[in-house]
Design a protein around this motif. Structure first.
Motif, PDB file in Angstrom:
ATOM      1  N   PHE A  57       0.829  -1.197   0.000  1.00  0.00           N
ATOM      2  CA  PHE A  57       0.000   0.000   0.000  1.00  0.00           C
ATOM      3  C   PHE A  57       0.871   1.257   0.000  1.00  0.00           C
ATOM      4  N   PRO A  58       0.621   2.201  -0.898  1.00  0.00           N
ATOM      5  CA  PRO A  58       1.359   3.470  -0.879  1.00  0.00           C
ATOM      6  C   PRO A  58       1.106   4.211   0.439  1.00  0.00           C
ATOM      7  N   GLY A  59       2.163   4.691   1.039  1.00  0.00           N
ATOM      8  CA  GLY A  59       2.034   5.443   2.283  1.00  0.00           C
ATOM      9  C   GLY A  59       2.027   4.582   3.529  1.00  0.00           C
ATOM     10  N   ILE A  64       0.742  -9.586   5.919  1.00  0.00           N
ATOM     11  CA  ILE A  64      -0.317  -9.640   4.926  1.00  0.00           C
ATOM     12  C   ILE A  64       0.004 -10.674   3.851  1.00  0.00           C
ATOM     13  N   TYR A  65      -1.032 -11.199   3.211  1.00  0.00           N
ATOM     14  CA  TYR A  65      -0.871 -12.009   2.002  1.00  0.00           C
ATOM     15  C   TYR A  65      -1.005 -11.059   0.814  1.00  0.00           C
ATOM     16  N   ASP A  66       0.038 -10.960   0.006  1.00  0.00           N
ATOM     17  CA  ASP A  66       0.071 -10.016  -1.107  1.00  0.00           C
ATOM     18  C   ASP A  66      -0.231 -10.755  -2.406  1.00  0.00           C
ATOM     19  N   PRO A  67      -1.431 -10.594  -2.984  1.00  0.00           N
ATOM     20  CA  PRO A  67      -1.798 -11.352  -4.177  1.00  0.00           C
ATOM     21  C   PRO A  67      -0.993 -10.976  -5.421  1.00  0.00           C
ATOM     22  N   SER A  68      -0.272  -9.860  -5.376  1.00  0.00           N
ATOM     23  CA  SER A  68       0.527  -9.455  -6.531  1.00  0.00           C
ATOM     24  C   SER A  68       1.850 -10.212  -6.613  1.00  0.00           C
ATOM     25  N   ARG A  69       2.188 -10.968  -5.571  1.00  0.00           N
ATOM     26  CA  ARG A  69       3.443 -11.713  -5.554  1.00  0.00           C
ATOM     27  C   ARG A  69       3.161 -13.209  -5.698  1.00  0.00           C
ATOM     28  N   GLU A  70       4.077 -13.894  -6.354  1.00  0.00           N
ATOM     29  CA  GLU A  70       3.859 -15.304  -6.662  1.00  0.00           C
ATOM     30  C   GLU A  70       3.642 -16.133  -5.398  1.00  0.00           C
ATOM     31  N   ARG A 113      -8.789 -11.147  -0.908  1.00  0.00           N
ATOM     32  CA  ARG A 113      -7.576 -11.487  -1.669  1.00  0.00           C
ATOM     33  C   ARG A 113      -6.304 -11.240  -0.876  1.00  0.00           C
ATOM     34  N   PHE A 114      -6.393 -10.536   0.249  1.00  0.00           N
ATOM     35  CA  PHE A 114      -5.208 -10.224   1.050  1.00  0.00           C
ATOM     36  C   PHE A 114      -5.028 -11.166   2.239  1.00  0.00           C
ATOM     37  N   VAL A 115      -5.816 -12.239   2.307  1.00  0.00           N
ATOM     38  CA  VAL A 115      -5.637 -13.223   3.375  1.00  0.00           C
ATOM     39  C   VAL A 115      -5.468 -14.604   2.753  1.00  0.00           C
ATOM     40  N   SER A 116      -4.682 -15.441   3.413  1.00  0.00           N
ATOM     41  CA  SER A 116      -4.382 -16.780   2.899  1.00  0.00           C
ATOM     42  C   SER A 116      -5.469 -17.786   3.263  1.00  0.00           C
ATOM     43  N   GLY A 117      -6.420 -17.383   4.068  1.00  0.00           N
ATOM     44  CA  GLY A 117      -7.522 -18.239   4.485  1.00  0.00           C
ATOM     45  C   GLY A 117      -8.178 -17.635   5.705  1.00  0.00           C
ATOM     46  N   ILE A 118      -9.412 -17.998   5.945  1.00  0.00           N
ATOM     47  CA  ILE A 118     -10.156 -17.481   7.088  1.00  0.00           C
ATOM     48  C   ILE A 118     -10.244 -18.588   8.134  1.00  0.00           C
ATOM     49  N   VAL A 119      -9.610 -18.376   9.264  1.00  0.00           N
ATOM     50  CA  VAL A 119      -9.654 -19.350  10.349  1.00  0.00           C
ATOM     51  C   VAL A 119     -10.080 -18.643  11.625  1.00  0.00           C
ATOM     52  N   GLU A 120     -10.710 -19.395  12.504  1.00  0.00           N
ATOM     53  CA  GLU A 120     -11.120 -18.869  13.791  1.00  0.00           C
ATOM     54  C   GLU A 120     -10.087 -19.252  14.854  1.00  0.00           C
ATOM     55  N   ALA A 121     -10.316 -18.775  16.047  1.00  0.00           N
ATOM     56  CA  ALA A 121      -9.349 -19.002  17.127  1.00  0.00           C
ATOM     57  C   ALA A 121      -9.457 -20.415  17.683  1.00  0.00           C
ATOM     58  N   ASP A 122      -8.332 -20.941  18.120  1.00  0.00           N
ATOM     59  CA  ASP A 122      -8.330 -22.129  18.973  1.00  0.00           C
ATOM     60  C   ASP A 122      -8.602 -21.730  20.419  1.00  0.00           C
ATOM     61  N   ARG A 123      -8.165 -20.523  20.749  1.00  0.00           N
ATOM     62  CA  ARG A 123      -8.432 -19.998  22.090  1.00  0.00           C
ATOM     63  C   ARG A 123      -8.954 -18.573  21.957  1.00  0.00           C
ATOM     64  N   TRP A 124     -10.204 -18.378  22.387  1.00  0.00           N
ATOM     65  CA  TRP A 124     -10.798 -17.050  22.399  1.00  0.00           C
ATOM     66  C   TRP A 124     -10.472 -16.389  23.742  1.00  0.00           C
ATOM     67  N   VAL A 125     -10.031 -15.142  23.691  1.00  0.00           N
ATOM     68  CA  VAL A 125      -9.677 -14.426  24.915  1.00  0.00           C
ATOM     69  C   VAL A 125     -10.588 -13.221  25.074  1.00  0.00           C
ATOM     70  N   THR A 126     -10.663 -12.707  26.284  1.00  0.00           N
ATOM     71  CA  THR A 126     -11.484 -11.525  26.566  1.00  0.00           C
ATOM     72  C   THR A 126     -10.676 -10.399  27.196  1.00  0.00           C
ATOM     73  N   GLY A 127      -9.410 -10.665  27.528  1.00  0.00           N
ATOM     74  CA  GLY A 127      -8.591  -9.714  28.270  1.00  0.00           C
ATOM     75  C   GLY A 127      -8.455 -10.173  29.704  1.00  0.00           C
TER      76      GLY A 127
END
Length: 339
Positions: free
Chosen positions: A21-23, A45-51, A147-161
């Protein structure tokens, strides 16, 4: 991109990864090392412009720290924005590392699961706030980030703080810091006063605060409360998601608070004499010559600030005949009557 060993504290490594991203061309991830393996905080990030999508940069950055991707046993996400979440899918699927995220991340991931619905909701919201019909397509196209992510996965451990984990000889505490994202967390080591701040606290820029389209939440109010949490922690070393590490986190938090206070004051000046749409307010505050993506961010910022002012009785709204929402300053006399 050249990768070298950056170790701001013993056993804590900064991985500087490229962004397309510029900037905003760099993002930081952090490796917390111990003998039995390693914990990665954010993934780039997953950059779709790169092989290879930029995978080689992550591998090389880890290698500079003396580790391989296969050594990762845990992955902590400060939040789900694509520049931090991009390689989570591949890391989880290929190497099985345990993924930690805040519980609010599940709802945020809906933007990746169903970007069309997110774009439609945004289109409706921006239309109500005075954006011209011919501009809506360009402003809502930025909702599809898949297109900028390699896959959508959820947490193995959800935290609340409030959770803690031991890594080597340090104990790290999870601190929920909503504002920039509902799910945002920081990771803090009290003994050495080190804060991995993600995008919550940055050294040279202020993080974007967007409005909430589907809730009654107050993102700017949450963000300012989260800044006060950081003030109380008083970190002496801050390792941010973008830019160089910096000292005196409490003072930086106060500087950011003052920035938003000035922005709120500027908006009140715009609506002091006559009501305006959020689109008109954005033009007054940020200028009318922004690129489309910049304008989308500016509208989000303006609406987050207007929500904050509404919830505190500083402004209210009315509907114009064309259906657009107008914001106006509440007079002291009227506020007193309401109270």
């Amino acid at each position: 991109m050249e990768h070298r060993r950056r170790e701001p504290a013993p056993g804590v490594f900064r991985l500087v990864l490229p962004l397309p991203f510029p900037g905003l061309d760099r993002v930081n991830a952090y490796l917390l090392d111990e003998e039995s393996g390693a914990t990665l905080v954010d993934s780039g990030i997953y950059d779709p412009s790169r092989e290879d999508g930029g995978w080689s940069d992550l591998v090389a950055a880890l290698r500079a720290c003396g580790r391989g991707v296969e050594d990762l046993r845990r992955l902590i996400l400060t939040h789900t924005h694509i520049d931090h979440y991009g390689f989570v899918g591949r890391l989880k699927e290929e190497f099985g590392c345990e993924v930690w995220m805040h519980t609010n991340a599940d709802q945020e991931l809906d933007v990746l699961r169903d970007p069309q619905s997110a774009a439609e909701k945004l289109r409706k919201a921006l239309s109500q706030h005075g954006v011209d019909e011919e501009d809506l397509d360009e402003l809502t196209q930025f909702e599809d980030w898949r297109r900028f992510v390699s896959g959508i996965v959820e947490a193995d451990r959800w935290v609340t703080g409030g959770e803690s984990l031991a890594i080597g000889d340090r104990t790290w505490d999870i601190v929920h810091t909503p504002g920039h994202a509902r799910s945002h967390i920081c990771v803090f080591n009290e003994r050495d006063s080190i804060l991995l701040s993600g995008d919550h606290l940055l050294g040279s820029i202020t993080p974007h605060i967007d409005f909430e389209r589907d809730s009654d939440e107050d993102p700017l109010g949450l963000f300012l409360e989260s800044l006060q949490k950081v003030e109380r922690l008083d970190p002496q070393m801050v390792l941010p998601g973008h830019g160089r590490p910096f000292d005196e986190g409490a003072e930086r938090a106060r500087v950011v608070e003052r920035h938003h206070d000035r922005r709120l004051g500027a908006i009140l000046q715009v609506v002091r004499k006559e009501p305006h749409t959020a689109n008109e307010i954005t033009d007054e505050i940020f200028g009318g010559t922004l690129l489309n993506f910049q304008r989308r961010l500016a509208l989000g910022e303006a609406l987050a600030h207007l929500t904050y002012l509404m919830k505190r009785g500083e402004v209210d709204t009315e509907r114009r005949d064309d259906g657009h929402i107008l914001y106006r300053k509440v007079s002291r006399h009227r506020r007193s009557d309401d109270e």
